[in-house]
Design a protein around this motif. Structure first.
Motif, mmCIF file in Angstrom:
data_model
loop_
_atom_site.group_PDB
_atom_site.id
_atom_site.type_symbol
_atom_site.label_atom_id
_atom_site.label_comp_id
_atom_site.label_asym_id
_atom_site.label_seq_id
_atom_site.Cartn_x
_atom_site.Cartn_y
_atom_site.Cartn_z
ATOM 1 N N TYR A 31 -35.927 -11.697 22.875
ATOM 2 C CA TYR A 31 -34.692 -11.493 22.122
ATOM 3 C C TYR A 31 -34.321 -10.018 22.191
ATOM 4 N N TYR A 33 -31.227 -6.924 21.336
ATOM 5 C CA TYR A 33 -30.177 -6.608 20.386
ATOM 6 C C TYR A 33 -29.614 -5.212 20.646
ATOM 7 N N PHE A 45 -25.198 -4.234 13.073
ATOM 8 C CA PHE A 45 -25.491 -5.152 14.169
ATOM 9 C C PHE A 45 -24.280 -5.281 15.088
ATOM 10 N N GLU A 56 -25.320 -14.148 19.285
ATOM 11 C CA GLU A 56 -24.455 -13.815 18.161
ATOM 12 C C GLU A 56 -23.824 -12.447 18.409
ATOM 13 N N SER A 95 -37.572 -8.228 20.511
ATOM 14 C CA SER A 95 -38.654 -8.897 19.789
ATOM 15 C C SER A 95 -39.077 -10.150 20.541
ATOM 16 N N GLY A 97 -39.554 -12.834 18.803
ATOM 17 C CA GLY A 97 -38.926 -13.900 18.029
ATOM 18 C C GLY A 97 -39.888 -14.678 17.157
ATOM 19 N N THR A 98 -41.169 -14.349 17.241
ATOM 20 C CA THR A 98 -42.143 -15.071 16.418
ATOM 21 C C THR A 98 -42.298 -14.369 15.073
ATOM 22 N N GLU A 99 -42.694 -15.158 14.068
ATOM 23 C CA GLU A 99 -42.579 -14.710 12.685
ATOM 24 C C GLU A 99 -43.364 -13.456 12.373
ATOM 25 N N ASN A 100 -44.542 -13.329 12.872
ATOM 26 C CA ASN A 100 -45.363 -12.188 12.480
ATOM 27 C C ASN A 100 -45.202 -10.983 13.385
ATOM 28 N N GLU A 101 -44.294 -11.073 14.319
ATOM 29 C CA GLU A 101 -44.054 -9.949 15.207
ATOM 30 C C GLU A 101 -42.839 -9.170 14.714
ATOM 31 N N LYS A 102 -42.888 -7.879 14.866
ATOM 32 C CA LYS A 102 -41.791 -7.065 14.363
ATOM 33 C C LYS A 102 -40.752 -6.831 15.442
ATOM 34 N N LEU A 103 -39.618 -6.342 14.973
ATOM 35 C CA LEU A 103 -38.536 -5.926 15.863
ATOM 36 C C LEU A 103 -38.811 -4.477 16.273
ATOM 37 N N PHE A 105 -37.466 -1.045 17.868
ATOM 38 C CA PHE A 105 -36.247 -0.301 18.153
ATOM 39 C C PHE A 105 -36.526 0.815 19.148
ATOM 40 N N GLY A 106 -35.557 1.069 19.999
ATOM 41 C CA GLY A 106 -35.596 2.261 20.828
ATOM 42 C C GLY A 106 -35.196 3.479 20.020
ATOM 43 N N TYR B 32 -36.460 -12.675 5.151
ATOM 44 C CA TYR B 32 -37.517 -11.706 5.334
ATOM 45 C C TYR B 32 -36.949 -10.348 4.943
ATOM 46 N N TYR B 36 -37.277 0.270 6.646
ATOM 47 C CA TYR B 36 -37.363 1.110 7.838
ATOM 48 C C TYR B 36 -37.186 2.561 7.427
ATOM 49 N N LEU B 44 -35.545 4.218 14.512
ATOM 50 C CA LEU B 44 -35.967 3.478 13.327
ATOM 51 C C LEU B 44 -37.413 3.034 13.465
ATOM 52 N N LEU B 46 -40.507 0.830 11.504
ATOM 53 C CA LEU B 46 -40.799 -0.133 10.449
ATOM 54 C C LEU B 46 -41.881 0.416 9.531
ATOM 55 N N LYS B 49 -42.990 -4.938 5.809
ATOM 56 C CA LYS B 49 -42.160 -6.137 5.796
ATOM 57 C C LYS B 49 -42.760 -7.172 4.854
ATOM 58 N N LEU B 51 -42.764 -11.232 4.450
ATOM 59 C CA LEU B 51 -42.406 -12.529 5.033
ATOM 60 C C LEU B 51 -42.595 -13.647 4.015
ATOM 61 N N SER B 97 -36.992 -14.931 12.149
ATOM 62 C CA SER B 97 -37.670 -13.875 12.902
ATOM 63 C C SER B 97 -36.886 -13.452 14.136
ATOM 64 N N TYR B 98 -35.839 -14.168 14.505
ATOM 65 C CA TYR B 98 -35.069 -13.763 15.680
ATOM 66 C C TYR B 98 -33.597 -13.547 15.356
#
Lengths: 114, 113
Positions: A31, A33, A45, A56, A95, A97-103, A105-106, B32, B36, B44, B46, B49, B51, B97-98
């Motif tokens: 994913y 963004y 966003f 989106e 990311s 996209g899985t729940e316990n993984e974070k996004l 950022f660059g 969630y 940041y 940014l 983190l 978080k 969940l 999460s996405y």
């Protein structure tokens, strides 16, 4: 820790010119963004991208904007004809996209439109 | 629609004093929640978080946050701040999460020596 890489760190352009902001997401991420932050304002966003298509987009992401993943590693944001109000810091993120993984950022590209 | 409010745009605090940065959110669905940090001229990072599960979340650099569902709040705290904590702090949420992340307006924390 893996990193999202953005180039260039600063970009100066003339109003009406096209710019391409480049990002290399983390290799196993699915994913992608783009966000932007106008000076002194909150992070907004722009667009999300999954499975080679936009999933989106926000109201900001009008026809002047486009995204592409041209070669399976880069993720680009193109602004076709820049306006003064496009001046901002643009952040790429990715990311799994899985729940316990974070996004992730660059560090951003600071775009200045003159 | 979801939204995030940070009531304090600027928070000055003396070094080694405790600090609380306030965050409230609005959502009709479970979300969630994140904090940041953005150091000057950087991207940014983190901090922490939430969940699910325990409402007290511990993050990096000695920060923690408490999720309060009834008050729809997710306040960030640190018992003793350092000069190096001077930065912009953003509270944020996402539905999944996405999904896109929705950021609050940010709180500028200034630590005074």
């Amino acid at each position: 820790e893996p990193e999202v890489t953005q180039t260039p760190s600063h970009q100066v352009t003339q109003m009406g010119q096209e710019v391409i902001l480049r990002c290399v997401p983390i290799s196993n991420h699915l994913y992608f963004y783009w966000y932007r932050q106008i000076l002194g304002q909150k992070v907004e966003f722009l667009v999300s991208f999954y499975n080679n298509e936009i999933s989106e987009k926000s109201e900001i992401f009008d026809d002047q904007f486009s995204v592409e993943r041209p070669d399976g590693s880069n993720f680009t944001l193109k602004i076709r004809s820049t306006k003064l109000e496009d001046s901002a810091m643009y952040f790429c993120a990715s990311s799994t996209g899985t729940e316990n993984e974070k996004l992730f950022f660059g560090s951003g590209t600071q775009l200045s439109v003159l | 629609a979801q939204s995030v409010t940070q009531l304090d745009s600027q928070v000055p605090v003396f070094e080694e004093a405790p600090v609380e940065l306030r965050c409230n959110y609005s959502s009709s669905v479970s979300v969630y929640l994140f904090w940041y940090v953005q150091y000057p001229n950087q991207g940014l990072q983190l901090l922490l978080k939430y969940l699910s599960g325990s409402t007290l979340v511990k993050g990096i650099n000695g920060f923690e946050a408490e999720f309060n569902k009834s008050q729809t709040s997710f306040h960030l705290r640190k018992p003793s701040v350092h000069i190096s904590d001077t930065a912009e702090y953003f509270c944020a949420l996402e539905k999944t999460s996405y999904d896109k992340v929705i950021f609050g307006p940010g709180t500028s924390l200034s630590v005074i020596p």
